[in-house]
Design a protein around this motif. Structure first.
Motif, PDB file in Angstrom:
ATOM      1  N   LEU A   8       0.831  -1.201   0.000  1.00  0.00           N
ATOM      2  CA  LEU A   8       0.000   0.000   0.000  1.00  0.00           C
ATOM      3  C   LEU A   8       0.867   1.254   0.000  1.00  0.00           C
ATOM      4  CD1 LEU A   8      -2.744  -0.909   2.661  1.00  0.00           C
ATOM      5  CD2 LEU A   8      -2.883  -1.132   0.168  1.00  0.00           C
ATOM      6  N   THR A   9       0.327   2.333  -0.531  1.00  0.00           N
ATOM      7  CA  THR A   9       1.027   3.607  -0.498  1.00  0.00           C
ATOM      8  C   THR A   9       0.972   4.196   0.916  1.00  0.00           C
ATOM      9  OG1 THR A   9      -0.955   4.876  -1.040  1.00  0.00           O
ATOM     10  CG2 THR A   9       0.390   4.087  -2.894  1.00  0.00           C
ATOM     11  N   VAL A  10       1.745   5.255   1.133  1.00  0.00           N
ATOM     12  CA  VAL A  10       1.697   5.966   2.412  1.00  0.00           C
ATOM     13  C   VAL A  10       0.271   6.410   2.708  1.00  0.00           C
ATOM     14  CG1 VAL A  10       2.369   8.131   3.553  1.00  0.00           C
ATOM     15  CG2 VAL A  10       4.105   6.719   2.414  1.00  0.00           C
ATOM     16  N   TRP A  11      -0.384   6.980   1.699  1.00  0.00           N
ATOM     17  CA  TRP A  11      -1.757   7.460   1.899  1.00  0.00           C
ATOM     18  C   TRP A  11      -2.696   6.325   2.308  1.00  0.00           C
ATOM     19  CZ3 TRP A  11      -4.494  11.464   3.066  1.00  0.00           C
ATOM     20  CH2 TRP A  11      -5.884  11.471   2.853  1.00  0.00           C
ATOM     21  N   LEU A  39      -0.031  14.997   7.154  1.00  0.00           N
ATOM     22  CA  LEU A  39       1.054  14.672   6.225  1.00  0.00           C
ATOM     23  C   LEU A  39       1.842  15.923   5.832  1.00  0.00           C
ATOM     24  CD1 LEU A  39      -0.708  12.066   3.890  1.00  0.00           C
ATOM     25  CD2 LEU A  39       1.057  11.609   5.594  1.00  0.00           C
ATOM     26  N   VAL A  40       1.116  17.017   5.618  1.00  0.00           N
ATOM     27  CA  VAL A  40       1.788  18.286   5.278  1.00  0.00           C
ATOM     28  C   VAL A  40       2.607  18.770   6.462  1.00  0.00           C
ATOM     29  CG1 VAL A  40       1.416  20.728   4.760  1.00  0.00           C
ATOM     30  CG2 VAL A  40       0.072  18.991   3.556  1.00  0.00           C
ATOM     31  N   HIS A  41       1.992  18.788   7.632  1.00  0.00           N
ATOM     32  CA  HIS A  41       2.622  19.352   8.831  1.00  0.00           C
ATOM     33  C   HIS A  41       3.877  18.582   9.226  1.00  0.00           C
ATOM     34  CE1 HIS A  41       2.467  22.152  12.109  1.00  0.00           C
ATOM     35  NE2 HIS A  41       2.601  21.184  13.001  1.00  0.00           N
ATOM     36  N   GLU A  69       3.909  15.029   2.878  1.00  0.00           N
ATOM     37  CA  GLU A  69       2.981  15.298   1.779  1.00  0.00           C
ATOM     38  C   GLU A  69       3.539  14.826   0.441  1.00  0.00           C
ATOM     39  OE1 GLU A  69       0.584  19.114  -0.160  1.00  0.00           O
ATOM     40  OE2 GLU A  69       2.535  19.394   0.798  1.00  0.00           O
ATOM     41  N   ASP A  70       4.816  15.049   0.200  1.00  0.00           N
ATOM     42  CA  ASP A  70       5.412  14.692  -1.090  1.00  0.00           C
ATOM     43  C   ASP A  70       5.636  13.192  -1.246  1.00  0.00           C
ATOM     44  OD1 ASP A  70       5.455  17.382  -1.771  1.00  0.00           O
ATOM     45  OD2 ASP A  70       7.536  17.676  -1.130  1.00  0.00           O
TER      46      ASP A  70
END
Length: 257
Positions: free
Chosen positions: A91-94, A119-121, A125-126
């Protein structure tokens, strides 16, 4: 009111021929937002204590309360971060951070937005479309923690969360995880065999005896500067004092009786 109240916990393991005492009369309390570490000799019962608190193991005797209400089994109010991140490699991180919400049918737009913000904080995110094998050990630990935070637990249990990392990665990850827990204002209990790690991350350290585990010492950690990171704390003049105070409580020949 205390966030967590552990009252006279005993754990005995039974076999056909004998009974083994694992935990013997452990009691302590935590305030909301407190970070407590539990240290002790290898095999003394530290992880068993976490398993009792989260409801995976029923104590032979004793009671556990959260916000004044007794905990009698598994609850989503307690999040558990194990020694290994247990990310699903396919699975992906998301998809990994969403999986708990999917299982509980709670993957709403509001919760998706919250996960995006986390994820951004915390600098992921990337990497949301990356797979775990493409991440560093520290990044994997951040993903595992965000997956745990997705269910918004009130208390976090961490069972040697950095033990699979090399020394440098371990230092960096402890800084990152400490920052996340502090910013999210979570109450946390961490089991570790690393005294330096316990001192650098915690506001209190409980030292357990050899099995059967009992509390030998409950030590308040105060560097008088809440802005210090775990790495900063390791360089503080009081660090050595706390280390020596805890180390002298370790007696590998102690029977715990």
């Amino acid at each position: 009111m205390n966030k967590i109240d552990i009252q006279h916990i005993f754990v005995n393991y039974h076999s056909m021929k004998s009974e083994t005492e694992a935990i013997k009369d452990i009691s302590f309390k935590l305030k909301k937002g407190e970070f407590l570490s539990v240290v002790g000799p290898s095999g003394c019962g530290k992880s068993t204590l976490l398993n009792v608190i989260c409801g995976l193991i029923k104590p032979s005797k004793g009671h556990i309360f959260m916000d004044g209400k007794e905990i009698k089994g598994l609850t989503t109010k307690i999040g558990y971060m194990f020694q290994r991140d247990h990310l699903f490699e396919w699975l992906t991180v998301w998809d990994n951070v969403c999986i708990g919400l999917k299982v509980q049918h709670k993957l709403t737009k509001e919760n998706k937005d919250k996960l995006e913000d986390l994820l951004v904080h915390y600098g992921l995110e990337d990497f949301k479309n990356y797979h775990p094998s493409e991440l560093s050990g520290g990044m994997r630990q951040r993903v595992a923690l965000i997956r745990t935070l997705a269910l918004d637990p009130e208390v976090l249990l961490l069972d040697e969360p950095f033990s699979a990392l090399d020394y440098q990665s371990r230092l960096k990850a402890s800084d990152e995880i400490f920052k996340i827990i502090k910013q999210e204002n979570k109450t946390a209990i961490m089991v570790t065999h690393d005294i330096s790690e316990a001192i650098s991350m915690s506001g209190r350290v409980i030292v357990l005896s050899n099995r059967p585990a009992r509390i030998k010492k409950d030590i308040a950690i105060d560097f008088q500067d809440d802005s210090l990171t775990p790495l900063n704390r390791r360089e503080h003049p009081k660090f050595r004092y706390y280390f020596d105070s805890i180390w002298k409580e370790f007696d590998l020949n102690d029977s715990g009786k």
